[in-house]
Design a protein around this motif. Sequence first.
Motif, PDB file in Angstrom:
ATOM      1  N   PHE A  48      82.139  67.689  42.187  1.00  0.00           N
ATOM      2  CA  PHE A  48      82.545  66.545  41.368  1.00  0.00           C
ATOM      3  C   PHE A  48      81.487  65.443  41.302  1.00  0.00           C
ATOM      4  O   PHE A  48      81.765  64.360  40.806  1.00  0.00           O
ATOM      5  N   SER A  49      80.294  65.691  41.793  1.00  0.00           N
ATOM      6  CA  SER A  49      79.224  64.692  41.711  1.00  0.00           C
ATOM      7  C   SER A  49      78.599  64.728  40.328  1.00  0.00           C
ATOM      8  O   SER A  49      78.322  65.800  39.798  1.00  0.00           O
ATOM      9  N   ARG A  50      78.364  63.576  39.765  1.00  0.00           N
ATOM     10  CA  ARG A  50      77.724  63.504  38.444  1.00  0.00           C
ATOM     11  C   ARG A  50      76.229  63.808  38.550  1.00  0.00           C
ATOM     12  O   ARG A  50      75.623  64.281  37.620  1.00  0.00           O
ATOM     13  N   GLU A  51      75.677  63.505  39.701  1.00  0.00           N
ATOM     14  CA  GLU A  51      74.237  63.665  39.913  1.00  0.00           C
ATOM     15  C   GLU A  51      74.025  64.331  41.277  1.00  0.00           C
ATOM     16  O   GLU A  51      74.737  64.036  42.229  1.00  0.00           O
ATOM     17  N   VAL A  52      73.073  65.230  41.339  1.00  0.00           N
ATOM     18  CA  VAL A  52      72.789  65.916  42.596  1.00  0.00           C
ATOM     19  C   VAL A  52      71.761  65.108  43.378  1.00  0.00           C
ATOM     20  O   VAL A  52      70.660  64.866  42.906  1.00  0.00           O
ATOM     21  N   HIS A  70      79.904  77.922  47.737  1.00  0.00           N
ATOM     22  CA  HIS A  70      80.191  78.240  46.340  1.00  0.00           C
ATOM     23  C   HIS A  70      79.631  77.104  45.494  1.00  0.00           C
ATOM     24  O   HIS A  70      79.168  76.091  46.032  1.00  0.00           O
ATOM     25  N   SER A  71      79.676  77.268  44.189  1.00  0.00           N
ATOM     26  CA  SER A  71      79.186  76.177  43.333  1.00  0.00           C
ATOM     27  C   SER A  71      80.235  75.741  42.312  1.00  0.00           C
ATOM     28  O   SER A  71      79.906  75.309  41.216  1.00  0.00           O
ATOM     29  N   PHE A  72      81.511  75.865  42.678  1.00  0.00           N
ATOM     30  CA  PHE A  72      82.579  75.388  41.802  1.00  0.00           C
ATOM     31  C   PHE A  72      82.499  73.877  41.647  1.00  0.00           C
ATOM     32  O   PHE A  72      82.292  73.152  42.615  1.00  0.00           O
ATOM     33  N   PHE A  73      82.642  73.405  40.424  1.00  0.00           N
ATOM     34  CA  PHE A  73      82.690  71.970  40.106  1.00  0.00           C
ATOM     35  C   PHE A  73      81.426  71.226  40.525  1.00  0.00           C
ATOM     36  O   PHE A  73      81.479  70.064  40.907  1.00  0.00           O
ATOM     37  N   CYS A  74      80.280  71.901  40.480  1.00  0.00           N
ATOM     38  CA  CYS A  74      78.993  71.288  40.844  1.00  0.00           C
ATOM     39  C   CYS A  74      78.031  71.356  39.668  1.00  0.00           C
ATOM     40  O   CYS A  74      78.118  72.255  38.834  1.00  0.00           O
ATOM     41  N   GLN A  75      77.097  70.436  39.649  1.00  0.00           N
ATOM     42  CA  GLN A  75      75.953  70.551  38.754  1.00  0.00           C
ATOM     43  C   GLN A  75      75.042  71.634  39.328  1.00  0.00           C
ATOM     44  O   GLN A  75      75.107  71.922  40.520  1.00  0.00           O
ATOM     45  N   PRO A  76      74.159  72.255  38.524  1.00  0.00           N
ATOM     46  CA  PRO A  76      73.199  73.221  39.098  1.00  0.00           C
ATOM     47  C   PRO A  76      72.386  72.558  40.219  1.00  0.00           C
ATOM     48  O   PRO A  76      72.038  71.375  40.135  1.00  0.00           O
ATOM     49  N   PHE A  77      72.125  73.322  41.277  1.00  0.00           N
ATOM     50  CA  PHE A  77      71.404  72.782  42.434  1.00  0.00           C
ATOM     51  C   PHE A  77      70.639  73.899  43.119  1.00  0.00           C
ATOM     52  O   PHE A  77      70.813  75.078  42.815  1.00  0.00           O
ATOM     53  N   ASP A  78      69.757  73.517  44.037  1.00  0.00           N
ATOM     54  CA  ASP A  78      69.054  74.468  44.897  1.00  0.00           C
ATOM     55  C   ASP A  78      69.751  74.492  46.248  1.00  0.00           C
ATOM     56  O   ASP A  78      70.215  73.453  46.733  1.00  0.00           O
ATOM     57  N   ALA A  79      69.805  75.663  46.871  1.00  0.00           N
ATOM     58  CA  ALA A  79      70.374  75.804  48.210  1.00  0.00           C
ATOM     59  C   ALA A  79      69.307  76.384  49.130  1.00  0.00           C
ATOM     60  O   ALA A  79      68.753  77.443  48.845  1.00  0.00           O
ATOM     61  N   VAL A  80      69.010  75.663  50.201  1.00  0.00           N
ATOM     62  CA  VAL A  80      68.011  76.104  51.176  1.00  0.00           C
ATOM     63  C   VAL A  80      68.715  76.225  52.530  1.00  0.00           C
ATOM     64  O   VAL A  80      69.119  75.219  53.109  1.00  0.00           O
ATOM     65  N   PHE A  81      68.884  77.459  52.997  1.00  0.00           N
ATOM     66  CA  PHE A  81      69.535  77.717  54.279  1.00  0.00           C
ATOM     67  C   PHE A  81      68.488  77.740  55.392  1.00  0.00           C
ATOM     68  O   PHE A  81      67.406  78.295  55.208  1.00  0.00           O
ATOM     69  N   LEU A  82      68.839  77.149  56.563  1.00  0.00           N
ATOM     70  CA  LEU A  82      67.921  77.080  57.695  1.00  0.00           C
ATOM     71  C   LEU A  82      68.608  77.539  58.980  1.00  0.00           C
ATOM     72  O   LEU A  82      69.794  77.278  59.183  1.00  0.00           O
ATOM     73  N   THR A  83      67.833  78.166  59.848  1.00  0.00           N
ATOM     74  CA  THR A  83      68.336  78.598  61.144  1.00  0.00           C
ATOM     75  C   THR A  83      68.463  77.396  62.077  1.00  0.00           C
ATOM     76  O   THR A  83      68.044  76.286  61.732  1.00  0.00           O
ATOM     77  N   PRO A  96      73.723  78.320  39.524  1.00  0.00           N
ATOM     78  CA  PRO A  96      74.546  77.901  38.384  1.00  0.00           C
ATOM     79  C   PRO A  96      75.935  77.438  38.830  1.00  0.00           C
ATOM     80  O   PRO A  96      76.391  77.739  39.936  1.00  0.00           O
ATOM     81  N   CYS A  97      76.604  76.719  37.941  1.00  0.00           N
ATOM     82  CA  CYS A  97      77.971  76.272  38.196  1.00  0.00           C
ATOM     83  C   CYS A  97      78.907  77.474  38.316  1.00  0.00           C
ATOM     84  O   CYS A  97      78.688  78.510  37.696  1.00  0.00           O
ATOM     85  N   PHE A  98      79.921  77.320  39.133  1.00  0.00           N
ATOM     86  CA  PHE A  98      81.015  78.281  39.280  1.00  0.00           C
ATOM     87  C   PHE A  98      80.597  79.638  39.844  1.00  0.00           C
ATOM     88  O   PHE A  98      81.199  80.651  39.538  1.00  0.00           O
ATOM     89  N   LYS A  99      79.571  79.656  40.670  1.00  0.00           N
ATOM     90  CA  LYS A  99      79.224  80.887  41.376  1.00  0.00           C
ATOM     91  C   LYS A  99      80.124  80.958  42.617  1.00  0.00           C
ATOM     92  O   LYS A  99      80.127  80.049  43.439  1.00  0.00           O
TER      93      LYS A  99
END
Length: 135
Positions: A48-52, A70-83, A96-99
């Motif tokens: 629900f954020s207007r801006e990432v 998941h990316s429901f109700f999100c603007q497109p964004f990058d995801a970086v996972f770290l140990t 993308p949205c709704f993944k």
Amino acid sequence: MVLKQLSLLFYSMWVKAVEVVSVVKGKRVLFQARVADSFLTRVKGLMFSREVTPLLFVFEREARVKNSIHSFFCQPFDAVFLTSERVVSDVFVNVPCFKPFIAPSRDVKYLLELPAFTAKQEELKQGDVLRWKSV
């Protein structure tokens, strides 16, 4: 009375002070990120954020499936996972949205959610070591 106590408890869980950290690669500060380290801030994430804006998730324990997103109700964004050692495990650019399911390839403790294409612009890749410090 009980309802008032529950609402105060919920409010205190949600509105705790938000820590901001500088994320560093090598000697270069990449960006500042808000820290999502409570249950409710992790649940909301970027929904629900207007801006990432950069958001650093601190999960309770290292896991693979449990720390997927998941990316429901999100603007497109990058995801970086770290140990837990803060080594980049996976980089997903322009999610993308709704993944419905975005999972790291191995157990992770942290996640950076960034504006779309930031990971590419900052040349973040698997194996990079990131640090962060309070601002």
